[in-house]
Design an enzyme around this catalytic site. Sequence first.
Site: not given
Ligand code: PEP
Ligand code: MG
Length: 564
Positions: A182, A424, A448, A495
């Site tokens: 993140h 995910e 994920d 996303c």
């Molecule tokens: C993902 O898992 O691809 C996602 C967009 O969620 P995060 O990266 O916030 O876990």
């Molecule tokens: Mg995620």
Amino acid sequence: MLKGTGVSAGIGIGKALLIEEHSLEYTPVTITEPQAEIQRFRDAVAATKKQAEALRSSAGEKEAEIMLGHISLIEDPFLTGEIEKLIGGGQCAESSLEQMCDMFISIFSAADDDLTRQRAADVRDVKAGMLSVLLGIDEVKISDAPEGSIIVVKELTPSMIAEIKKENVAGIIAETGSTTSHSAILARVLEIPAVMSVDGALMSIMGGDTVICDGKTGEVIVSPVESELNEYIAKRERFVKEKAELEQYRGKPTVSADGTKYELVCNIGKPDDAAKAVENDGEGVGLFRTEFLFMDKTSVPTEDEQFDAYKKAALILKDRPLIIRTLDIGGDKEIPYLGLEKEDNPFMGFRAIRYCLKYRGLFRTQLRAILRASAYGNVSIMFPLITCVEEVRAGRLLVEEMKDELREEGIAFDENIKVGIMVETAAAAVIADVLAKESDFFSIGTNDLTGYTMACDRGNGNVAYLYSVMQPSVLRMIRRTIECAAKEGIPVGMCGEAAADPLMTPLLISFGLTEFSVSAPSVLRLRKNIASWTKERADEVATEAMKLETRYYFLEVRGAAEGF
Ligand code: PEP
Ligand code: MG
């Protein structure tokens, strides 16, 4: 030269600022001169208070309020009195402080009401601050980084990024982390060149060294000679020029070479990022990671605070879409004040929708805030980490209950608000046919999905060779999810970070993705890339790609693919 993984493109050149974690461990000793020890404790109280006051005067409104709370704790006569009594009994200042603070932390943590529980976090912060002073630890703060700093750190946490003043930080080097951690995602949003997984960075770099980091190749050069410096200055200029050339795609729709239109939206973590999405020509927001609102605070944001944040994003975006994801904590996103137990396997544990469906008070508050904000824009709700139909049904039921409440209270919201899910987990991709019947839209979270399909942690360097969206297993999950959505006639976006990978574009076009959600700085580059593909050519690449049995051969095909 050191080498790591480039996670946020650009060339950073500046002076190293080492952010080192200091252990707060100490050996308790028995005191023979309690009066002197009490004085040492009182000096520490005064110094900690001074630090908190300095922070308070330079902080924003909310942070100032938190610091005020800390100051009142530091000065609390009961707390200090009890600590001094323990010192009087022969305990050293450190262990007396720790004993009393720990007692308050456990009392506050066990309380029924949220507010009292949140006080535990304040006590924890105050305890850490006072222990640092008592142990003589002089911490360098990331927020104090002078202009032109290259931050060098063991692990860059999302909360550290939140403290960064973008204009002062020329680059980031971390010993751990990967493209999808993140903090890497946040570095890209801030457009700060960053390199992670640089082994031994803190050993090899001294504070004040001139350092170059290349956020694309992962190269890190310490004390460069003049020719190297000139080479990278030229590289930096080329990067800036290329970026300027993308401007021709600004204000244009996102269409493939044969005229199919796509939605190109952004991932955001804060309401103000919605303005960045618009500035970068994003067509809306495909993922608002609301957990950052929670991580920025020392207590759960109230319904009104959340409403203000969501409404602000909705107003900035006007009629552009805004998909708000409900709280996705756990994994690498910790929120200390929620008092979550340490788990052996946090990525597989009590997180995201699982937490929200247990702590329904918190979930209801968030859903009410999102619903209220839906009166001000084109808002949708999205649930993270779905693994089974029951979770979608339970979440949707709560949305309906909150709608009933708001109706009774005469509060406006969008009656037709869409409720979708993140796909995910491997489980969700496998039952995507069933989930498509229960959801208004899908958004594929490849960060994920890759980890859960390949059974490897996205932040663990030892298994990084397995963590790839290009693995046949992950590609099949993605294709299946998109096909199931199409069959049910619901929109399907992506996303995860793979949405911005130009090498994925032909596959996603071929599979039938309808929305790409990426970090704001990636918008124009992806629009250019989409414009270079026809469906026919994308299908050819995808057909070849899906025949592959391994990832590695696939890389060769990609290299030969048109446009790269
Ligand atoms: C993902 O898992 O691809 C996602 C967009 O969620 P995060 O990266 O916030 O876990
Ligand atoms: Mg995620």
